[in-house]
Design an enzyme around this catalytic site. Structure first.
Site, PDB file in Angstrom:
ATOM      1  CB  THR A  67     -19.463 -39.446 -11.710  1.00 52.60           C
ATOM      2  OG1 THR A  67     -19.775 -39.446 -10.313  1.00 52.60           O
ATOM      3  CG2 THR A  67     -19.370 -38.028 -12.222  1.00 52.60           C
ATOM      4  CE  LYS A  71     -20.368 -43.402 -10.289  1.00 53.05           C
ATOM      5  NZ  LYS A  71     -19.878 -43.546  -8.939  1.00 53.05           N
ATOM      6  CG  ASP A 108     -17.335 -45.922  -8.210  1.00 48.12           C
ATOM      7  OD1 ASP A 108     -16.433 -45.141  -8.528  1.00 48.12           O
ATOM      8  OD2 ASP A 108     -18.531 -45.759  -8.526  1.00 48.12           O
ATOM      9  N   GLY A 132     -26.802 -47.018   1.311  1.00 49.78           N
ATOM     10  CA  GLY A 132     -26.853 -46.748  -0.121  1.00 49.78           C
ATOM     11  C   GLY A 132     -26.969 -48.039  -0.909  1.00 49.78           C
ATOM     12  CB  ALA A 133     -29.030 -49.862  -2.668  1.00 47.52           C
ATOM     13  N   GLY A 135     -25.133 -46.845  -7.631  1.00 46.08           N
ATOM     14  CA  GLY A 135     -23.966 -47.362  -8.347  1.00 46.08           C
ATOM     15  C   GLY A 135     -22.741 -47.503  -7.465  1.00 46.08           C
TER      16      GLY A 135
END
Ligand SMILES: NC(=O)c1ccc[n+]([C@@H]2O[C@H](COP(=O)([O-])OP(=O)(O)OC[C@H]3O[C@@H](n4cnc5c(N)ncnc54)[C@H](OP(=O)(O)O)[C@@H]3O)[C@@H](O)[C@H]2O)c1
Length: 266
Positions: A67, A71, A108, A132-133, A135
């Site tokens: 995590t 990632k 995920d 968001g971009a 993992g």
């Protein structure tokens, strides 16, 4: 009880104190009758390659959950990657085989979409706004895209990463419309896929006041359970979906992946 036959699993993170996976996964492993234990391991970015490489040499080491912030750094450290890990450019779980080879995958996205299924939220035909971009967001984008939404708009602080993700998605899902943009209006589902919301003074990942009526606001952040984004969305009357549901959605998938070929105890 931990004995000399117990298999070792780990979760690597930095920091690691906030992770919830050990208690949930150890309870699940026990329910599954597996003689295995998962422990938290704090690993810095600088130490990551040495630690992951070291896992190859631990004979009773079965695998690791990966995590923040590792990632996207882990894929080149694995021997094989699943198609979805290649597509997302990220790994959140590695299984070590008996020869010491490391196999990376990312669950995920599956966890997130399973969480939506459990809450009876279907993304088919929806317009989705994803912030968001990294993992987690990349994996979520691929899993969402495979469920047949009408459109996914990606917003990210580093715009080039949003653009690159949008291009990768377009190649894999030609029937879905992908775009990059920061306006959440006109979307049915808005998802925070960033780490914003973990720290008390974080900015909101987006302003929920800009959402169209009837939108659902979803989170990846588990701690706090009600993030400032969810609190603001609730105050404005939007339905919300917390980050804990994503973890619940993927725990059984993680346990299945990590215990493949693991010796049963009985
Ligand atoms: N609920 C669950 O089961 C679950 C599972 C996995 C992850 N998560 C959570 O998902 C979050 C993201 O994890 P990850 O693995 O995707 O991390 P990551 O790969 O490091 O990506 C972090 C993302 O957050 C953005 N970001 C970070 N700080 C920011 C800031 N100050 N302002 C604007 N954007 C910012 C980054 O933007 P840039 O690209 O511009 O850096 C990137 O898009 C973490 O909080 C993690 O705990 C939850």
């Amino acid at each position: 009880m931990i004995t000399g036959r117990t298999k070792l699993l780990a979760i690597i993170a930095d920091p690691v104190t906030q992770v919830r996976t050990p208690q949930a996964m150890n309870a699940m492993l026990s329910d599954m009758g597996k003689d295995a234990v998962l422990v938290p391991v704090e690993v810095s970015r600088e130490g990551l390659a040495a630690v992951v490489s070291g896992f190859r040499n631990i004979g009773n080491f079965a695998g690791v959950v990966v995590t923040v912030p590792h990632k996207t750094a882990v894929p080149p450290l694995c021997d094989t990657l699943s198609d979805r890990a290649i597509a997302a450019g990220a790994v959140n779980v590695i299984r070590r085989d008996a020869q010491g080879k490391l196999h990376g995958d990312i669950l995920d996205g599956e966890g997130f979409t399973r969480g939506l299924d459990d809450a009876k939220i279907s993304v088919t035909g929806m317009a989705v706004f994803l912030v968001g971009a990294g993992g987690a967001a990349s994996a979520i984008a691929f899993a969402l895209a495979s469920r047949g939404p009408k459109k996914i708009t990606i917003s990210n602080r580093t715009r080039a990463k949003a653009q690159a993700l949008s291009e990768r998605l377009s190649e894999s899902f030609p029937d879905v419309e992908f775009c990059v943009g920061d306006d959440p209006s006109g979307h049915d589902l808005a998802v925070n896929g960033t780490s914003l919301g973990m720290a008390p003074n974080d900015a909101l990942p987006f302003d929920p006041a800009g959402l169209s009526s009837g939108s659902i606001v979803a989170e990846v952040i588990m701690q706090p359970e009600v993030t400032p984004l969810l609190a603001a969305a609730e105050q404005l009357g939007f339905a919300t979906h917390g980050g804990r549901k994503m973890l619940q959605g993927q725990l059984s998938e993680l346990a299945k992946f990590l215990t493949q070929n693991m010796e049963d105890t009985q």
